[in-house]
Design an enzyme around this catalytic site. Structure first.
Site, PDB file in Angstrom:
ATOM      1  N   ASP A  18       0.865  -1.164   0.000  1.00 51.78           N
ATOM      2  CA  ASP A  18       0.000   0.000   0.000  1.00 51.78           C
ATOM      3  C   ASP A  18       0.915   1.231   0.000  1.00 51.78           C
ATOM      4  O   ASP A  18       2.138   1.116   0.177  1.00 51.78           O
ATOM      5  CB  ASP A  18      -0.893  -0.031   1.237  1.00 51.78           C
ATOM      6  CG  ASP A  18      -1.783   1.182   1.357  1.00 51.78           C
ATOM      7  OD1 ASP A  18      -2.376   1.586   0.338  1.00 51.78           O
ATOM      8  OD2 ASP A  18      -1.869   1.742   2.463  1.00 51.78           O
ATOM      9  N   ASP A  20      -0.200   5.074   1.242  1.00 55.10           N
ATOM     10  CA  ASP A  20      -0.430   5.945   2.395  1.00 55.10           C
ATOM     11  C   ASP A  20      -0.302   5.171   3.702  1.00 55.10           C
ATOM     12  O   ASP A  20      -0.953   4.140   3.901  1.00 55.10           O
ATOM     13  CB  ASP A  20      -1.830   6.560   2.329  1.00 55.10           C
ATOM     14  CG  ASP A  20      -1.964   7.589   1.216  1.00 55.10           C
ATOM     15  OD1 ASP A  20      -0.961   8.245   0.903  1.00 55.10           O
ATOM     16  OD2 ASP A  20      -3.067   7.728   0.660  1.00 55.10           O
ATOM     17  N   ASP A  29      -3.540  12.339   0.999  1.00 58.76           N
ATOM     18  CA  ASP A  29      -4.739  13.169   0.854  1.00 58.76           C
ATOM     19  C   ASP A  29      -4.825  14.215   1.953  1.00 58.76           C
ATOM     20  O   ASP A  29      -5.375  15.305   1.740  1.00 58.76           O
ATOM     21  CB  ASP A  29      -5.993  12.292   0.869  1.00 58.76           C
ATOM     22  CG  ASP A  29      -6.117  11.428  -0.371  1.00 58.76           C
ATOM     23  OD1 ASP A  29      -5.481  11.768  -1.395  1.00 58.76           O
ATOM     24  OD2 ASP A  29      -6.832  10.414  -0.326  1.00 58.76           O
ATOM     25  N   ASP A 110      -5.085   3.371  -3.145  1.00 61.23           N
ATOM     26  CA  ASP A 110      -6.231   4.200  -3.498  1.00 61.23           C
ATOM     27  C   ASP A 110      -5.873   5.682  -3.447  1.00 61.23           C
ATOM     28  O   ASP A 110      -6.766   6.530  -3.384  1.00 61.23           O
ATOM     29  CB  ASP A 110      -7.406   3.910  -2.549  1.00 61.23           C
ATOM     30  CG  ASP A 110      -8.731   4.395  -3.102  1.00 61.23           C
ATOM     31  OD1 ASP A 110      -8.788   4.715  -4.308  1.00 61.23           O
ATOM     32  OD2 ASP A 110      -9.703   4.467  -2.329  1.00 61.23           O
ATOM     33  N   ASP A 276      -1.873  -1.213   5.807  1.00 64.14           N
ATOM     34  CA  ASP A 276      -2.268  -0.642   7.106  1.00 64.14           C
ATOM     35  C   ASP A 276      -3.762  -0.406   7.223  1.00 64.14           C
ATOM     36  O   ASP A 276      -4.313  -0.404   8.324  1.00 64.14           O
ATOM     37  CB  ASP A 276      -1.550   0.698   7.317  1.00 64.14           C
ATOM     38  CG  ASP A 276      -2.059   1.762   6.363  1.00 64.14           C
ATOM     39  OD1 ASP A 276      -2.914   2.567   6.763  1.00 64.14           O
ATOM     40  OD2 ASP A 276      -1.628   1.778   5.194  1.00 64.14           O
TER      41      ASP A 276
END
Length: 351
Positions: A18, A20, A29, A110, A276
């Protein structure tokens, strides 16, 4: 037999990261909001427009607001590049570089392509990653803002509307098992993969670029890389065009891996997923008993994968409603990249 041992050595381990709060130690973000001139915060009316499962749409509005406030591309990029690495990440990446013959690495996030590319290039880690699966994004000079788009459409009830990581992982593993390598190389030896998965009522859209032209795979230093498009529409076959006029065909049905039988050889000896968040749980449901789900300790992924599944409970996140589900893989908590390195070292020794 020697031949069997050689074949096993050729089947690398796959590392899935992943972005972030797994690679970068903060949500990109959240960090990008600091690009607003004068230290402005998101207004309440903008926060109130968020709808569960539609976070990508929310971030499209956030980036439009930042552009209206005069946030420049340089300011946006600087805030993303200033996000620190997670603890021990440098040691983990060094370990993977030192064992490049044993590991292939991809990112499934994402976030968006602009943020991830900017951060990885700044940290010098971009070349380590074979693929980046994330939402398309580019900076539009005319509007002065970052333009985002959804990765794909899907029907998974666990995931946000724009991305199901389990579908991405299954499709990638099937493509690798079938010998289709889907990544593009930049001139200068940098690897790049930009997936075009935008949909409108099931129709394929093309990712916008500031110059309006599609980037094509280049070759440099004798290394060949291929760009794989995972665009789908309700299970219909789409084609990924490549320079030289060659075509590959990739069939999908609702993101499930196609099989002629249930005993196909695995694409990788083992899969290690490092994450996470709550949206890192769904891809872990595609893992098998020999695989490992590295869940950041005390983060949502860790809590969900280790929750007592005798209770019919649900967890609401900013992306989706998640029903507690067990994975067949080993769940291994991590607080630092050093924790992951220690486990991987043992995996190599036991190979």
């Amino acid at each position: 037999m020697a031949a069997d041992a050689a074949a096993r050595r050729r089947r690398r381990f796959l590392m899935v990261f992943d972005f972030d709060e797994t690679l970068a130690n903060e949500s990109s973000d959240d960090a990008v909001v600091r690009a607003a001139p004068g230290g402005q915060q998101l207004p309440d009316w903008l926060r109130a427009q968020y709808r569960e499962g539609r976070y990508n749409e929310h971030m499209q509005r956030v980036m439009a607001w930042l552009g209206q406030q005069g946030a420049t591309e340089d300011a946006v990029r600087a805030e993303i590049q200033n996000i620190p690495e997670t603890p021990g990440l440098a040691a983990l990446l060094d370990f993977l570089r030192a064992h490049a013959d044993d590991f292939e690495c991809v990112v499934m996030s994402d976030a968006n392509a602009y943020f991830i590319e900017a951060w990885l290039e700044h940290t010098g880690a971009r070349q380590l990653f074979l693929e980046i699966f994330t939402n398309p994004a580019h900076f539009d000079a005319a509007s002065g803002r970052l333009v985002l788009a959804p990765f794909h459409a899907h029907a998974c009830p666990r995931c946000p509307d724009n991305m199901c990581k389990q579908r991405i992982l299954r499709d990638f593993l099937e493509a690798r098992r079938s010998g289709r390598s889907g990544h593009q190389e930049r001139s200068g030896g940098h690897q790049e993969h930009q997936e075009h998965q935008e949909r409108s009522d099931g129709h394929q859209e093309h990712q916008e670029r500031s110059d309006g032209h599609q980037e094509r795979s280049e070759r440099s230093g004798g290394h060949q890389e291929h760009q794989e498009h995972q665009e789908r529409s309700d299970g219909h076959q789409e084609r990924s065009e490549r320079s030289g006029g060659h075509q590959e065909h990739q069939e999908r049905s609702d993101g499930h891996q196609e099989r002629s039988d249930g005993h196909r050889e695995r694409a990788y000896e083992r899969v290690f997923y490092v994450g996470d968040g709550a949206n890192d749980v769904c891809p872990c449901l595609a893992l098998e008993t020999q695989d490992v789900a590295f869940a950041r300790r005390d983060f949502p992924m860790h809590r969900l994968l280790t929750a007592d599944d005798t209770h019919d409970t649900h967890t609401h996140t900013h992306t989706h409603t998640h029903t507690h589900t067990r994975t067949a893989a080993t769940v291994q908590p991590w607080s630092s990249g050093h924790d992951v390195v220690q486990y991987l070292q043992r995996a190599l020794e036991e190979r």
